[in-house]
Design an enzyme around this catalytic site. Structure first.
Site, short mmCIF file in Angstrom:
data_model
loop_
_atom_site.label_atom_id
_atom_site.label_comp_id
_atom_site.label_asym_id
_atom_site.label_seq_id
_atom_site.Cartn_x
_atom_site.Cartn_y
_atom_site.Cartn_z
N ILE A 159 9.77 94.44 87.56
CA ILE A 159 9.28 93.06 87.71
C ILE A 159 8.89 92.49 86.35
O ILE A 159 9.17 91.33 86.04
CB ILE A 159 8.09 93.01 88.69
N ARG A 186 12.10 91.54 84.70
CA ARG A 186 12.69 90.34 85.30
C ARG A 186 11.90 89.08 84.94
O ARG A 186 12.46 88.04 84.60
CB ARG A 186 12.72 90.52 86.82
N GLU A 187 10.58 89.17 85.02
CA GLU A 187 9.75 87.99 84.86
C GLU A 187 9.62 87.51 83.42
O GLU A 187 9.62 86.30 83.16
CB GLU A 187 8.35 88.26 85.43
N SER A 188 9.48 88.43 82.49
CA SER A 188 9.15 88.01 81.12
C SER A 188 9.92 88.75 80.04
O SER A 188 9.60 88.61 78.86
CB SER A 188 7.65 88.20 80.87
N TYR A 224 16.04 87.85 93.84
CA TYR A 224 14.89 88.45 93.16
C TYR A 224 14.70 89.93 93.50
O TYR A 224 14.66 90.78 92.60
CB TYR A 224 13.62 87.68 93.50
#
Length: 231
Positions: free
Chosen positions: A108, A111-113, A214
């Protein structure tokens, strides 16, 4: 006399350097022990099965064709490995606290940052973003603990707890789903927020998530990190 002081100073410097090496070694061993403990509690139950529930990253063209897949997810997360290793102990500790596989938390963060690569100097996604930290917690939804920075232990603990709450939410909505599918649904719910997520059929679990891929993308990244022995 001056020579004796110089020798004493050199000895002190050497001792300090050795102390730093020893501290880093102890942290590494502690982190590794935490990871082994997590693998012994998480992986045998349903770890292998959950990582088969993924089609990876997807891209929809103007014609509606979709491409990308697991290989794209693996390539993207491979770029983040160095940064993920730097915060491995915090991710593992947050996983131990919440019972969530640290590979998923790391995926995560990737993926996010981009594991922090895409954060600005204040720890937000960009100048106008309301999302903070490696796992991009939305400050509009809840108070975000920024006390230790965007990759601190307090932050990862909170983000992991939010993911656990999302998984529990899906469990209550779909108690008849197998555990791996409930976790996948929880990952999707983490992205859009519990209040905004409509738990649909297993085949459409990512509808409404960012890029509509996602949980598939996160699981593909997590599977890669596990296969390489990184988490």
């Amino acid at each position: 006399m001056h020579r004796e002081h110089s020798i004493s100073f050199i000895i002190i410097i050497i001792m300090l350097q050795l102390a730093v090496v020893l501290i880093n070694l102890l942290l590494f061993v502690s982190c590794s022990n935490d990871l082994r403990g997590l693998q012994n509690t998480w992986h045998p139950s349903f770890g292998a099965k959950i990582y088969s529930l993924t089609d990876g990253w997807e891209y929809a063209s103007a014609t509606g064709a979709r491409f990308g897949g697991v290989a794209k997810s693996e390539r993207d997360v491979s770029w983040d490995i160095t940064r993920l290793k730097e915060v491995k102990c915090n991710i593992v500790a947050a996983g131990r606290l919440t019972g969530i596989d640290p590979a998923i938390l790391a995926a995560i963060a990737s993926r996010e940052s981009g594991a922090g690569l895409r954060l600005n100097s204040r720890g937000y996604g960009n100048s106008f973003s309301t999302k903070y930290g490696y796992m991009q917690l939305d400050t509009r939804r809840y108070y975000v603990d920024t006390s230790e920075g965007p990759n601190g232990l307090a932050y990862f603990d909170q983000a992991a707890e939010e993911l656990r709450s999302a998984i529990i939410y899906v469990e209550t909505k779909r108690p008849y789903w197998e555990k791996p599918m409930q976790i996948k649904g929880g990952i999707a719910a983490y992205d859009v927020g519990i209040n905004n997520y409509s738990v649909s059929a297993a085949s459409t679990i990512d509808i409404g998530t960012t890029n509509h891929d996602y949980s598939n993308d996160v699981l593909a990244r997590a599977k890669y990190l596990r296969s390489k022995g990184i988490f």
